[in-house]
Design a protein around this motif. Structure first.
Motif, PDB file in Angstrom:
ATOM      1  N   GLU A 180       0.840  -1.193   0.000  1.00  0.00           N
ATOM      2  CA  GLU A 180       0.000   0.000   0.000  1.00  0.00           C
ATOM      3  C   GLU A 180       0.879   1.249   0.000  1.00  0.00           C
ATOM      4  O   GLU A 180       2.018   1.225   0.478  1.00  0.00           O
ATOM      5  CB  GLU A 180      -0.950   0.015   1.190  1.00  0.00           C
ATOM      6  CG  GLU A 180      -0.278   0.083   2.547  1.00  0.00           C
ATOM      7  CD  GLU A 180      -1.303   0.190   3.663  1.00  0.00           C
ATOM      8  OE1 GLU A 180      -2.204   1.044   3.555  1.00  0.00           O
ATOM      9  OE2 GLU A 180      -1.201  -0.569   4.635  1.00  0.00           O
ATOM     10  N   PRO A 181       0.357   2.365  -0.535  1.00  0.00           N
ATOM     11  CA  PRO A 181       1.154   3.593  -0.599  1.00  0.00           C
ATOM     12  C   PRO A 181       1.311   4.213   0.787  1.00  0.00           C
ATOM     13  O   PRO A 181       0.371   4.263   1.576  1.00  0.00           O
ATOM     14  CB  PRO A 181       0.333   4.496  -1.525  1.00  0.00           C
ATOM     15  CG  PRO A 181      -1.074   4.017  -1.375  1.00  0.00           C
ATOM     16  CD  PRO A 181      -0.977   2.541  -1.138  1.00  0.00           C
ATOM     17  N   VAL A 182       2.513   4.677   1.050  1.00  0.00           N
ATOM     18  CA  VAL A 182       2.828   5.285   2.340  1.00  0.00           C
ATOM     19  C   VAL A 182       3.562   6.597   2.087  1.00  0.00           C
ATOM     20  O   VAL A 182       4.451   6.660   1.228  1.00  0.00           O
ATOM     21  CB  VAL A 182       3.705   4.353   3.204  1.00  0.00           C
ATOM     22  CG1 VAL A 182       4.147   5.051   4.488  1.00  0.00           C
ATOM     23  CG2 VAL A 182       2.963   3.063   3.524  1.00  0.00           C
ATOM     24  N   ALA A 183       3.191   7.618   2.834  1.00  0.00           N
ATOM     25  CA  ALA A 183       3.904   8.898   2.781  1.00  0.00           C
ATOM     26  C   ALA A 183       4.680   9.093   4.077  1.00  0.00           C
ATOM     27  O   ALA A 183       4.173   8.789   5.165  1.00  0.00           O
ATOM     28  CB  ALA A 183       2.934  10.051   2.575  1.00  0.00           C
ATOM     29  N   THR A 184       5.897   9.568   3.962  1.00  0.00           N
ATOM     30  CA  THR A 184       6.727   9.894   5.123  1.00  0.00           C
ATOM     31  C   THR A 184       7.057  11.372   5.070  1.00  0.00           C
ATOM     32  O   THR A 184       7.520  11.883   4.047  1.00  0.00           O
ATOM     33  CB  THR A 184       8.023   9.069   5.126  1.00  0.00           C
ATOM     34  OG1 THR A 184       7.690   7.675   5.136  1.00  0.00           O
ATOM     35  CG2 THR A 184       8.856   9.390   6.347  1.00  0.00           C
ATOM     36  N   VAL A 185       6.787  12.071   6.172  1.00  0.00           N
ATOM     37  CA  VAL A 185       7.038  13.511   6.257  1.00  0.00           C
ATOM     38  C   VAL A 185       8.146  13.747   7.268  1.00  0.00           C
ATOM     39  O   VAL A 185       8.089  13.259   8.404  1.00  0.00           O
ATOM     40  CB  VAL A 185       5.764  14.275   6.678  1.00  0.00           C
ATOM     41  CG1 VAL A 185       6.057  15.765   6.807  1.00  0.00           C
ATOM     42  CG2 VAL A 185       4.639  14.032   5.679  1.00  0.00           C
ATOM     43  N   HIS A 186       9.152  14.497   6.861  1.00  0.00           N
ATOM     44  CA  HIS A 186      10.298  14.776   7.728  1.00  0.00           C
ATOM     45  C   HIS A 186      10.531  16.274   7.739  1.00  0.00           C
ATOM     46  O   HIS A 186      10.808  16.881   6.699  1.00  0.00           O
ATOM     47  CB  HIS A 186      11.536  14.046   7.199  1.00  0.00           C
ATOM     48  CG  HIS A 186      12.712  14.125   8.121  1.00  0.00           C
ATOM     49  ND1 HIS A 186      13.973  13.719   7.737  1.00  0.00           N
ATOM     50  CD2 HIS A 186      12.845  14.566   9.395  1.00  0.00           C
ATOM     51  CE1 HIS A 186      14.817  13.889   8.743  1.00  0.00           C
ATOM     52  NE2 HIS A 186      14.158  14.408   9.758  1.00  0.00           N
ATOM     53  N   THR A 187      10.388  16.895   8.908  1.00  0.00           N
ATOM     54  CA  THR A 187      10.725  18.305   9.082  1.00  0.00           C
ATOM     55  C   THR A 187      11.527  18.444  10.371  1.00  0.00           C
ATOM     56  O   THR A 187      11.605  17.528  11.180  1.00  0.00           O
ATOM     57  CB  THR A 187       9.477  19.203   9.183  1.00  0.00           C
ATOM     58  OG1 THR A 187       8.863  19.041  10.465  1.00  0.00           O
ATOM     59  CG2 THR A 187       8.470  18.882   8.085  1.00  0.00           C
ATOM     60  N   ALA A 188      12.087  19.618  10.573  1.00  0.00           N
ATOM     61  CA  ALA A 188      12.784  19.929  11.817  1.00  0.00           C
ATOM     62  C   ALA A 188      11.883  20.682  12.785  1.00  0.00           C
ATOM     63  O   ALA A 188      12.359  21.259  13.751  1.00  0.00           O
ATOM     64  CB  ALA A 188      14.039  20.755  11.526  1.00  0.00           C
ATOM     65  N   MET A 189      10.573  20.668  12.529  1.00  0.00           N
ATOM     66  CA  MET A 189       9.636  21.369  13.405  1.00  0.00           C
ATOM     67  C   MET A 189       9.666  20.796  14.812  1.00  0.00           C
ATOM     68  O   MET A 189       9.532  19.588  14.998  1.00  0.00           O
ATOM     69  CB  MET A 189       8.219  21.268  12.859  1.00  0.00           C
ATOM     70  CG  MET A 189       7.190  22.005  13.702  1.00  0.00           C
ATOM     71  SD  MET A 189       5.572  21.212  13.709  1.00  0.00           S
ATOM     72  CE  MET A 189       5.893  19.721  14.632  1.00  0.00           C
ATOM     73  N   ALA A 190       9.808  21.660  15.797  1.00  0.00           N
ATOM     74  CA  ALA A 190       9.756  21.242  17.195  1.00  0.00           C
ATOM     75  C   ALA A 190       8.298  21.135  17.619  1.00  0.00           C
ATOM     76  O   ALA A 190       7.588  22.144  17.665  1.00  0.00           O
ATOM     77  CB  ALA A 190      10.501  22.230  18.080  1.00  0.00           C
ATOM     78  N   GLU A 191       7.878  19.923  17.915  1.00  0.00           N
ATOM     79  CA  GLU A 191       6.523  19.702  18.429  1.00  0.00           C
ATOM     80  C   GLU A 191       6.547  19.966  19.930  1.00  0.00           C
ATOM     81  O   GLU A 191       7.067  19.175  20.708  1.00  0.00           O
ATOM     82  CB  GLU A 191       6.069  18.270  18.138  1.00  0.00           C
ATOM     83  CG  GLU A 191       4.751  17.872  18.800  1.00  0.00           C
ATOM     84  CD  GLU A 191       3.601  18.784  18.417  1.00  0.00           C
ATOM     85  OE1 GLU A 191       2.965  19.337  19.329  1.00  0.00           O
ATOM     86  OE2 GLU A 191       3.338  18.950  17.211  1.00  0.00           O
ATOM     87  N   VAL A 192       5.985  21.107  20.313  1.00  0.00           N
ATOM     88  CA  VAL A 192       5.991  21.487  21.729  1.00  0.00           C
ATOM     89  C   VAL A 192       4.590  21.469  22.321  1.00  0.00           C
ATOM     90  O   VAL A 192       4.372  21.984  23.413  1.00  0.00           O
ATOM     91  CB  VAL A 192       6.637  22.880  21.922  1.00  0.00           C
ATOM     92  CG1 VAL A 192       8.052  22.910  21.363  1.00  0.00           C
ATOM     93  CG2 VAL A 192       5.785  23.969  21.279  1.00  0.00           C
ATOM     94  N   GLY A 193       3.650  20.869  21.584  1.00  0.00           N
ATOM     95  CA  GLY A 193       2.277  20.791  22.051  1.00  0.00           C
ATOM     96  C   GLY A 193       1.289  21.496  21.153  1.00  0.00           C
ATOM     97  O   GLY A 193       0.085  21.404  21.347  1.00  0.00           O
ATOM     98  N   GLN A 194       1.800  22.207  20.115  1.00  0.00           N
ATOM     99  CA  GLN A 194       0.924  23.027  19.284  1.00  0.00           C
ATOM    100  C   GLN A 194       0.142  22.215  18.269  1.00  0.00           C
ATOM    101  O   GLN A 194      -0.863  22.676  17.750  1.00  0.00           O
ATOM    102  CB  GLN A 194       1.736  24.113  18.577  1.00  0.00           C
ATOM    103  CG  GLN A 194       2.469  23.687  17.316  1.00  0.00           C
ATOM    104  CD  GLN A 194       3.727  22.878  17.592  1.00  0.00           C
ATOM    105  OE1 GLN A 194       4.051  22.594  18.722  1.00  0.00           O
ATOM    106  NE2 GLN A 194       4.431  22.525  16.546  1.00  0.00           N
ATOM    107  N   GLY A 195       0.581  20.991  17.939  1.00  0.00           N
ATOM    108  CA  GLY A 195      -0.240  20.128  17.096  1.00  0.00           C
ATOM    109  C   GLY A 195       0.274  19.843  15.711  1.00  0.00           C
ATOM    110  O   GLY A 195      -0.423  19.222  14.908  1.00  0.00           O
ATOM    111  N   GLY A 196       1.504  20.248  15.373  1.00  0.00           N
ATOM    112  CA  GLY A 196       2.042  19.937  14.057  1.00  0.00           C
ATOM    113  C   GLY A 196       2.128  18.454  13.799  1.00  0.00           C
ATOM    114  O   GLY A 196       2.045  18.001  12.655  1.00  0.00           O
ATOM    115  N   VAL A 197       2.269  17.683  14.851  1.00  0.00           N
ATOM    116  CA  VAL A 197       2.379  16.235  14.710  1.00  0.00           C
ATOM    117  C   VAL A 197       1.116  15.627  14.111  1.00  0.00           C
ATOM    118  O   VAL A 197       1.157  14.557  13.509  1.00  0.00           O
ATOM    119  CB  VAL A 197       2.723  15.595  16.077  1.00  0.00           C
ATOM    120  CG1 VAL A 197       1.551  15.648  17.031  1.00  0.00           C
ATOM    121  CG2 VAL A 197       3.214  14.174  15.923  1.00  0.00           C
ATOM    122  N   THR A 198      -0.023  16.309  14.262  1.00  0.00           N
ATOM    123  CA  THR A 198      -1.243  15.847  13.601  1.00  0.00           C
ATOM    124  C   THR A 198      -1.441  16.570  12.273  1.00  0.00           C
ATOM    125  O   THR A 198      -1.803  15.960  11.271  1.00  0.00           O
ATOM    126  CB  THR A 198      -2.482  16.078  14.478  1.00  0.00           C
ATOM    127  OG1 THR A 198      -2.626  17.476  14.753  1.00  0.00           O
ATOM    128  CG2 THR A 198      -2.383  15.310  15.775  1.00  0.00           C
TER     129      THR A 198
END
Length: 803
Positions: A515-533
């Motif tokens: 199945e197709p899978v996407a992988t996202v890689h950034t240097a964003m610091a997840e500090v609780g603001q929600g970028g992880v979603t």
């Protein structure tokens, strides 16, 4: 070869498998997607940076100054070095290169104090030992002789003739336009002619306001683990807000090229601006490289109060004029921010405070000045709201005063003067996106009020939990008066004044397990603001896949900028969206090459990726993504920038300094025991324009969180600095109070979505705006209940009772 990774990692965002309905991908933009780390955090299983562990690990400790301003006469480390279990003791003289200072903009902060200390709690020496208590005991054996110097504690002592200089040899680029070396930065904003406009005013109201020093009070104190690498480099696992900014400051001090300082984001227990500056990062790396062993540093809460910057305390003077029919004629104001011993983000905070000093109102004639001081008080820098918070507290108090003097309803007065799309800011910049200030005020005023005396239970006495004083059981309702207050604020989004604000995203699309899978890689610091979603939601929306993995943030990908200024969803979200769009085009190119000869729609139709399939704009399925990508992968890393800004003129303050604005309005309902001076905030209703709610659940959470932080500074939060010694008097959660769940009121939220055509998906940064207006709304409600002027935060019982 690099060092072995430590034992602690957070799970990637792996989307559930049942994300399609009717062939379309769910959990995309506009869906309320749960955080992948949410359950782990609630149950206490989440791995924070303080949970890092490594075999043969040492513990680092920082010895800090006990005085605020003094010459260092001598340092004796012999007894500390002789302590069993101690591997290393470092002072300024042991630093490996000629680069011994660091800083976000101005490199004025020494890694370890040299010659003199400039504030209470400044780092002076480092110890590495085989146990944290051994390191502490050894540090206590370091003998330092100080010769105390005169203190700079406020504007009077900073700018008086013959005042001691906090930094004797300033060379930064601000020195040429400030009137005194103890002023970090000065920014005037001059538009129109405020003096002439004042002559047209039927009423003129002025006020002086004092805003206290607030701590970010994040959950997880500063911590990290440095692991020396076999190549002479170092791997640093740390909780931070901006990996690449840390890297830029760390590498020169270590004498290493940036590629040999490999940084990985570890679990962050909140930030709110307090992790923008370095804390233990360089110290851990120095000890690791000196000892050849992994070194972990974890601050306790006492150390944390000295280990990060705080919100600038401020003194503000405001004058507003208005005609008898309620139109504002002019504004004059002066804002003095205390930046403490080092510059940190003070220049940018000055820029924000000055350019947003008018608030979300139309005032054609303004005369504004904002400055930040160097002093021997604790360093201050970034905190949620970033200069706009202090200004909002003052201008909203002024709005109530002017309305009262005119005999007008305070909400109607604000609506009459509210800015809108097309308004020209005091900097001369036009507001080119929705600015629904009047509508937000209308909405928040229209919300139902909570019932009177809701602390009375049916057939029983008062529920003390709902009364002023709470479980202290100090009142049962006698002398309790209700008050209602309103406030609205304006906050910029993104970095400003010509800063090259960009972010980078790497996106890979391939077939895994059929199945197709996407992988996202950034240097964003997840500090609780929600970028992880949000990043996963963007990938699902743009690439039509179900499975999205978010890789841990590190410096192996380009910079994502800081997790601050409400910018990450806009800028790094924009970078993810942009990269996904280019990946999508390459995937379709592969499909055209493989299958284009079999169906004319490949060449003529608008093709979309939905639900793991390639479909035409009419809904016809042409192929599965798994078939298209079988044996191939698309992998792109791209930078993305929003539209540029420009520096403000240093004489007039004119210039297109900001990218975007956000707006929030609050209505506070409080009950005050006027005899005891106790306050209970019953409700803090909020209306906010978010442009587009990418994750509605997270949007409401951000608004409620920012609202609560504003409540804290209104009625309880303040770092107390002794004016005679410049020492912090309350560096603990015993004495520095923050709202608990019992202090947090009901926070109904009305979310308005008016798209900004310049922003990805029309979104608007949201995390800071509610922190602005909640504080003055609470103060307005307390004034309404008591009739007192109350021009200082936080409001304390003695302010209400006169004792």
């Amino acid at each position: 070869m690099t060092g072995t990774p430590p034992r602690a990692a957070t799970a990637p965002d792996r989307a559930p498998t049942n994300l399609t309905q009717g062939g379309k991908t769910k959990a995309g933009i506009g869906e309320s997607t749960l955080r992948p780390d949410g359950t782990l955090k609630v149950t206490g299983e989440f791995a924070y940076s303080s949970d890092m562990w490594h075999e043969d690990m040492l513990w680092g400790f920082t010895l800090r100054s006990t005085v605020a301003h003094a010459e260092i006469v001598s340092i004796d480390t012999a007894e500390a070095l002789a302590t069993p279990g101690v591997y290393s003791v470092l002072t300024y003289d042991d630093l490996p290169t000629d680069v011994k200072n660091y800083g976000l903009e101005i490199q004025d902060t020494p890694v370890l104090a040299h010659g003199k200390v400039r504030h209470h709690g400044e780092p002076v020496a480092l110890v590495a030992a085989d146990h944290p208590e051994t390191a502490r005991r050894a540090a206590a054996k370091i003998r330092i002789e100080y010769a105390e110097l005169p203190l700079v504690t406020d504007e009077a002592t900073a700018t008086a003739e013959g005042a001691p200089l906090v930094h004797e040899h300033r060379t930064d680029h601000h020195i040429g336009h400030v009137p005194h070396p103890n002023i970090v930065h000065r920014q005037p904003i001059i538009r129109g002619n405020a003096a002439e406009a004042a002559k047209k005013a039927d009423v003129i109201v002025s006020g002086e306001y004092v805003f206290g020093m607030q701590d970010q009070a994040f959950l997880g104190p500063e911590s990290g683990l440095a692991v020396p690498g076999e190549d002479g480099g170092v791997d640093l696992y740390v909780a931070t807000q901006w990996l690449h900014s840390d890297l830029r400051q760390i590498a020169p001090v270590l004498g290493l090229p940036e590629e040999k300082v490999r940084m990985t984001l570890s679990g962050v227990g909140g930030a709110f601006g307090g992790r923008e500056d370095l804390s233990m990062q360089i110290h851990a790396c120095l000890l690791a490289l000196r000892t050849g062993k992994p070194v972990k540093i974890v601050y306790n809460r006492f150390e944390s109060f000295f280990g990060h910057v705080h919100r600038h305390p401020a003194k503000l003077w405001y004058e507003h004029g208005a005609t008898k029919d309620g139109k504002l004629t002019h504004l004059k104001c002066r804002i003095v921010l205390d930046g403490g011993a080092y510059a940190s983000a003070s220049p940018a905070v000055v820029g924000n405070a000055s350019s947003l000093a008018v608030g979300p109102y139309v005032v054609d004639d303004v005369d504004i000045e904002a400055i930040a001081l160097y002093s021997n008080n604790p360093p201050c820098g970034a905190m949620r709201g970033f200069g706009a918070v202090q200004a909002c507290f003052a201008y909203e108090a002024q709005m109530d005063k002017v309305a009262k003097k005119l005999g007008m309803d305070p909400v109607e007065f604000r609506q009459l003067n509210a800015m809108e799309q097309g308004t020209i800011m005091p900097t001369g910049q036009p507001v080119d996106s929705p600015a629904p200030v009047a509508e937000l005020l209308r909405r928040v005023k229209a919300m139902p009020l909570p019932p009177e005396q809701q602390w009375l239970t049916a057939g029983a006495g008062a529920d003390v939990r709902a009364l002023p004083g709470g479980l202290s059981n100090t009142t049962h309702g006698e002398g309790v008066v209700r008050g209602v207050g309103y406030a609205v604020g304006i906050k910029n989004v993104g970095f400003s004044e010509g800063f090259d604000d960009y972010s980078t995203a790497r996106v890979r699309m391939e077939v895994v397990g059929g199945e197709p899978v996407a992988t996202v890689h950034t240097a964003m610091a997840e500090v609780g603001q929600g970028g992880v979603t949000v990043h996963a939601q963007i990938a699902r929306t743009e690439l039509g896949v179900q499975q999205v993995t978010i890789q841990p943030a590190d410096t192996q990908v380009g910079s994502a900028g800081s997790t601050s200024a409400s910018r990450q969803t806009y800028v790094t979200g924009g970078a993810v969206k942009n990269t996904c769009e280019h990946v999508r085009e390459q995937v379709l190119g592969i499909g055209r090459r493989k299958f284009g000869t079999y169906h004319p729609a490949w060449a003529t139709a608008e093709l979309l990726l939905e639900g793991g399939k390639v479909v035409t704009d009419g809904g016809e399925v042409l192929a599965t993504l798994a078939d298209v990508l079988e044996g191939e992968a698309v992998d792109l890393e791209l930078e993305w920038r929003h539209r540029p800004t420009e520096p403000l003129d240093l004489r007039t303050g004119q210039g297109n300094g900001h990218v975007q604005y956000s707006f929030a309005a609050h209505r506070a309902v409080v009950e005050v025991d006027t005899e005891l001076g106790l306050v209970k905030v019953i409700e803090l209703a909020c209306a906010q324009d978010v442009g587009k709610a990418l994750n509605p659940l997270s949007v409401v959470g951000q608004i409620q969180g920012g609202t609560t932080q504003g409540l804290g500074v209104a009625v309880m939060e303040e770092i107390i600095v002794d004016p005679k010694t410049a020492k912090v008097k309350n560096p603990s959660f015993t004495d520095y109070l923050i709202p608990t769940i019992l202090d947090t009121p009901t926070i109904p939220v009305d979310v308005l979505e008016l798209a900004d055509e310049h922003a990805p998906y029309g979104l608007r940064g949201i995390g800071e705006a509610p922190t602005l207006s909640s504080t003055p709304a609470v103060l307005a409600a307390i004034r309404d209940a008591t009739g007192l002027e109350l021009n200082k935060t936080p409001v304390r019982p003695e302010h209400l009772t006169g004792t």
